[in-house]
Write an enzyme that holds these catalytic residues in place. Structure first.
Site, PDB file in Angstrom:
ATOM      1  N   LYS B  80       9.270   0.525  -2.812  1.00  0.00           N
ATOM      2  CA  LYS B  80       7.868   0.490  -2.383  1.00  0.00           C
ATOM      3  C   LYS B  80       7.015  -0.164  -3.450  1.00  0.00           C
ATOM      4  O   LYS B  80       7.209   0.079  -4.649  1.00  0.00           O
ATOM      5  CB  LYS B  80       7.389   1.919  -2.109  1.00  0.00           C
ATOM      6  N   SER B 155       2.188   6.124   4.178  1.00  0.00           N
ATOM      7  CA  SER B 155       1.934   4.809   3.620  1.00  0.00           C
ATOM      8  C   SER B 155       3.215   4.022   3.295  1.00  0.00           C
ATOM      9  O   SER B 155       3.159   2.819   3.110  1.00  0.00           O
ATOM     10  CB  SER B 155       1.109   4.957   2.344  1.00  0.00           C
ATOM     11  N   SER B 179       3.608  10.539   3.126  1.00  0.00           N
ATOM     12  CA  SER B 179       3.888   9.104   3.169  1.00  0.00           C
ATOM     13  C   SER B 179       5.357   8.713   3.158  1.00  0.00           C
ATOM     14  O   SER B 179       5.688   7.548   3.336  1.00  0.00           O
ATOM     15  CB  SER B 179       3.191   8.404   2.004  1.00  0.00           C
TER      16      SER B 179
END
Lengths: 493, 486
Positions: B80, B155, B179
């Protein structure tokens, strides 16, 4: 002249008022590395050469508390008679400034590491006065903005972050000081303690000791404090005193002319010797403190605290008192000799082997200090060893040399480091203290100067000095002056 | 070599060991696949081929030497883009960091590579991990590989999507309020939130420091166990990382689950829950019951305060954490400003997206003089009450089961106009972050072709228990006839 009149009335007015002063002192701790990362804290390195992701505030970097900084903060707290909070909490103080890489400073807020201390200072009228210490907290220093000295300085400012993350303690006093002199004294004593502890070099020029002052005035006898102003930019002891003097006078002037003092932050302008208000924008801060989630609460167990308490050295005030008691020094001498731990240690090393500590003290404060000053040397590199000072004092007391000879011996000793006893021999300075030998010389002189003898005996007593001079001349200055005096008095009648 | 989309850590490692392929060849193959399959998904923001091939070279050398291969040898991983990678751009999905290249690796990244994994690139996410749909990325939304007109969740939308699409075997994401678990649920993969302190945050770009976690995404529970194994453990660079021994997560997977107690909170099926999701989750409960687990009704009385508490604490911390993006040292700077204040204002106005600015404003407000006690302090109290509820619950049960998200993946643009509705996507997930306990989302079936996940929450450092139950559940579902999966 009108200004004279105004000044006179101000002086009169000043008598009506009492200043109330509190200081906020930042002390840089002299740890090898920064408070939250492993970067060096060395002063004067090339800009930004002592930085890493943590102290640059790079995304994702996290602080790790430097244990040594805690040790030094606790020792400073204990020396200031503070209570150590077993659990203290770091907090973020939020504000934007280019020298503050994270946009917040990691500090301590409602749970500082230490509180409720005091520091004793000498009161004006003799005696001592305890100045309360509200709190001592740990925090990180910011970097330094540089607005000058670059080719494009008219357009850009630069930032040096070497200092960002250097450990600080902020020591906040109670509003217990009542004059600029007392504030000066407080800061002096505070610095002295920090130096004794070895937790800071307290170098004001390099910024390792910084001071802000809160000052207000009130009518003498009034209970309520007046409105205070905070004065910043006090980067020397002298400026502190001057700024306070100016500010007190200014506030009295405002009050006397029917005005009201405004609570504000003011900057001391060194060249004008005046304080000026900071722009209101710069002081309207809401720091939005909240607990720093990247650091666990700091725990200082009572066991650790006690362990650190045991490492405290004898502090200046205790040492002064002890030197007075143990060595019979005057308060003044004890004060001078405890200015630094090194000097006090030097004195004690000399005095311990001496029967005349007072003389030892005088040699150190006099000739040795003068010599170091003249040659720009320090105790660490002077060739004169403490036992040599003691020996020199002993030589005088034994009557082996006169005080005047001793000064010559000292000069040679400071140069060569040779022990005084062997210098006395090699310089041929042995004092003549043999009464029989001196009596013989005196007899000869009396015989050779019958006229002067007659005049002296006829009442012209100042001629005594003439005979002393003759004896000294005959002995090349090596006669024991005290003995010569005694013998002459007896012989001349 | 088989389809990249079905590879697991074990299959990659054994392919290396048996010399069925080389790490270098595998890397090339994945980049070719990414080139093809990621165009529509928009999962990857930055590829780091040079670094990947260098790492592949090291693995291949080990194979040639006949040396013992590290546990993640040759496994292609996506990271990420809020996790720092030295020399590889780390944007956080923000224009603010468009050209920011970290000079250090996050601890988790370092540990991954030490374990032999190969980092393919950095994947898309909501800006600074703020969002539940991945629509807050400055680099365009990620599309759900299972339904391209839908969001992947957020997210960590990119991490979930690339694992679901097979353009990475496993991925690292981050979870601050859900997330990891919510996008895992939306994309039909496994997502694990470790206990706070289990995985070092060093190098994870902070959103809300007391809530941020790094955790794994994978297609199988076992892969998450292996990934967690590699990254878990005390890190001296993160003062909040826990000095708690790391158990053998893989060894725990096959331990029997009969007799374990699974708590179902009274509000697990509250209003607002999509009935199709409810049906899948109730079926999951049945699967566990049939496997011999005891299902226990529990009450978590303060759960109702979780969302409000979360949005106060998370935004407060964010307002400070994002203060460093000021245009002074790195990242975006507005160069036209005439004064310092103007530079700050314009840089932050133009560098941040709307959601980030919204949260900074909220966080600044709740910390302001006069509001701190009413908001931040109160939220901290609520947080403590929540933690007490869960501690109490775990005296009764081994794990707590809920839906992961109230709905399956929604359509792109469906909720962007209503931030409050978007915030409710986290309703089942935020509590674990607030309390600091671990959680896992594991696929439990579909709702009209859209994946649904079930969430298990465990006591502090009980990741092994969560993985064990999730692993059994995964096996039981695979064995069950298709009709039972509905």
């Amino acid at each position: 002249m009108s200004t004279t009149i105004a000044q006179t009335s101000l002086t009169a007015a000043a008598e009506k008022y009492e200043p109330v002063i509190g200081l906020e002192v930042h002390v840089q701790l002299n740890t090898a590395t920064k408070i939250f990362c492993g970067c060096s804290t060395r002063f004067g390195a090339p800009a930004n050469s002592q930085t890493c992701p943590v102290c640059l505030g790079l995304p994702g970097a996290l602080p790790v508390l430097n244990r040594e900084a805690v040790v030094k903060a606790v020792r400073a707290s204990l020396a200031l008679n503070c209570q150590i909070n077993e659990r203290s909490v770091f907090a973020r103080k939020n504000y934007f400034y280019p020298d503050l890489p994270k946009g917040y400073q990691i500090s301590q807020y409602d749970k500082p590491i230490a509180e409720h201390g005091w520091l004793e200072v000498d009161a004006k009228n003799g005696g001592t006065h305890k100045i309360g210490i509200t709190r001592l907290h740990m925090e990180e220093d910011a970097g330094k903005n540089m607005h000058e000295g670059f080719a494009d300085s008219h357009q850009f400012s630069y930032v040096d972050l070497n200092r960002a993350g250097v450990p600080l303690v902020e020591i906040v006093s109670e509003p217990d000081m009542r004059s600029p002199e007392e504030a000066y004294e407080y800061l002096t004593r505070l610095k002295e303690i920090m130096l004794y502890l070895g937790v800071s070099d307290c170098n004001m020029e390099e910024g390792s000791l910084r001071c802000d002052a809160n000052v207000s005035v009130r009518l003498r006898g009034a209970e309520k404090f007046g409105t205070k102003a905070e004065i910043k930019n006090l980067n020397s002891f002298r400026y502190l005193q001057r700024a306070l003097e100016y500010e007190i006078e200014r506030q009295i002037g405002v009050l006397e002319s029917g005005g009201r003092v405004v609570q504000e932050t003011r900057l001391f302008n060194v060249s004008e010797g005046k304080t000026f208000p900071m722009r209101s924008k710069e002081q309207a801060h809401d720091y939005r403190y909240f607990p720093e989630p990247d650091l666990a609460p700091l725990i200082v167990s009572s066991a650790w605290r006690d362990e650190l308490a045991a490492t405290l050295p004898e502090l200046p005030r205790q040492k002064r008192n002890r030197l007075m008691n143990e060595y019979g020094l005057t308060a003044y001498d004890a004060d001078v000799l405890t200015v630094s731990q090194e000097l006090a240690d030097y004195f004690e090393a000399a005095a311990k082997g001496s029967k005349n500590p007072k003389a030892v003290a005088n040699w150190i404060m006099g000739d040795l200090t003068a010599h170091m000053k003249a040659t720009n040397t320090t105790l660490a590199d002077t060739k004169v060893r403490p036992n040599q000072i003691a020996e020199l004092a002993a030589l005088i007391d034994e009557g082996a040399i006169s005080g005047k000879m001793a000064k010559d011996v000292f000069a040679k000793m400071a140069e060569s480091g040779e022990p005084p006893r062997s210098l006395v021999a090699s310089m041929g300075l042995q004092q003549v203290s043999d009464p029989a030998a001196l009596e013989k010389i005196i007899d000869e002189i009396m015989a050779a100067n019958p006229k002067q003898l007659e005049q002296y005996r006829g009442g012209k007593t100042p001629l005594f000095a003439f005979f002393v001079g003759q004896v000294m001349k005959a002995t090349k200055g090596q006669a024991n002056p005290a003995l010569v005096n005694d013998l002459l008095k007896a012989k001349l009648g | 070599m088989t389809d990249p989309a079905v590879l697991t850590i074990d299959s990659v490692r054994s392919a290396m060991r048996n010399k069925q392929t080389t790490a270098a060849a595998l890397v090339e193959r994945f980049y070719a696949f990414i080139d093809d399959a990621d165009r529509q998904v928009n999962g990857y923001l930055t590829l780091c081929k040079e670094r990947a091939l260098a790492q592949a070279g090291k693995i291949d050398a080990l194979v040639d030497q006949g040396a013992e291969l590290p546990p993640l040898a040759g496994v292609p991983v996506a990271v990420k883009d809020v996790i720092s990678t030295a020399g590889v751009r780390t944007t956080c999905g923000s224009r603010m960091l468009e050209n920011y290249v970290p000079r250090y690796d996050a601890t988790a990244v370092q540990r991954l590579e030490k374990a032999g994994a190969i980092i393919l690139g950095k994947v898309n996410c909501d800006e600074f991990a703020m969002g539940s749909s991945n629509e807050n990325s400055a680099y365009g939304p990620v599309r759900n590989p299972r339904a391209l007109d839908r969001v992947p969740g957020g997210s960590s939308g990119g991490s979930a999507a690339v694992v679901a699409a097979g353009t990475a075997v496993v991925a690292l994401g981050s979870d601050t309020g859900g997330s990891i678990r919510q996008p895992a649920s939306f994309c039909g993969v496994v997502g694990l939130l470790p206990t706070y302190g289990r995985v070092s945050r060093f190098g994870l770009v902070a959103f809300a420091s007391s809530l941020d976690h790094i955790g794994p995404f994978s297609r199988t529970v076992k892969d998450s166990a292996q990934l967690l194994q590699a990254i878990a453990g005390r890190d001296p660079l993160d003062s909040t990382s826990a000095d708690v021994p790391v158990p053998d997560y893989v060894a725990a997977l096959d331990q029997p689950i009969r007799g374990l107690r699974i708590g179902v909170p009274s509000d697990a099926f509250a209003s607002g829950l999509d009935p199709r999701v409810e049906a899948r989750v109730r079926e999951a409960i049945e699967v566990f019951r049939r496997a011999g687990c005891e299902i226990v009704d529990i009450s978590l009385p303060n759960n109702q305060y979780a969302i409000a508490t979360y949005y106060i604490i998370a935004t407060a911390e964010a307002s400070a954490n994002l203060a460093r993006y000021d245009g002074v040292r790195y990242g975006f700077r507005n160069k036209d400003a005439a004064t310092l204040a103007e530079m700050y204002r314009r840089t932050r106005d133009q560098g941040f997206g709307a959601e980030v600015k919204r949260r900074i404003l909220l966080g600044t407000y709740v910390l302001s003089a006069g509001y701190y006690d009413a908001y931040y302090k109160q939220a901290q109290r609520a947080r403590a009450l929540l933690a007490a509820d869960y501690r109490k619950a775990f005296q009764q049960v081994d794990v707590i089961l809920t839906p992961t998200a109230p709905t399956p993946a929604f359509k792109l643009g469906e909720k962007t106009g209503n931030p409050l509705e978007m915030y409710l996507a986290d309703i089942y997930t935020v509590t674990a972050d607030l309390v600091g306990i671990p959680g896992i989302s594991v696929p439990c079936g579909d709702a009209d072709g859209l994946p649904v996940g079930v969430q298990l929450l465990g006591n502090y450092f009980a990741e092994a228990r969560l993985l064990q139950l999730a692993h059994h559940f995964e096996q039981l579902r695979a064995q069950a006839p298709a009709s039972a999966q509905a």
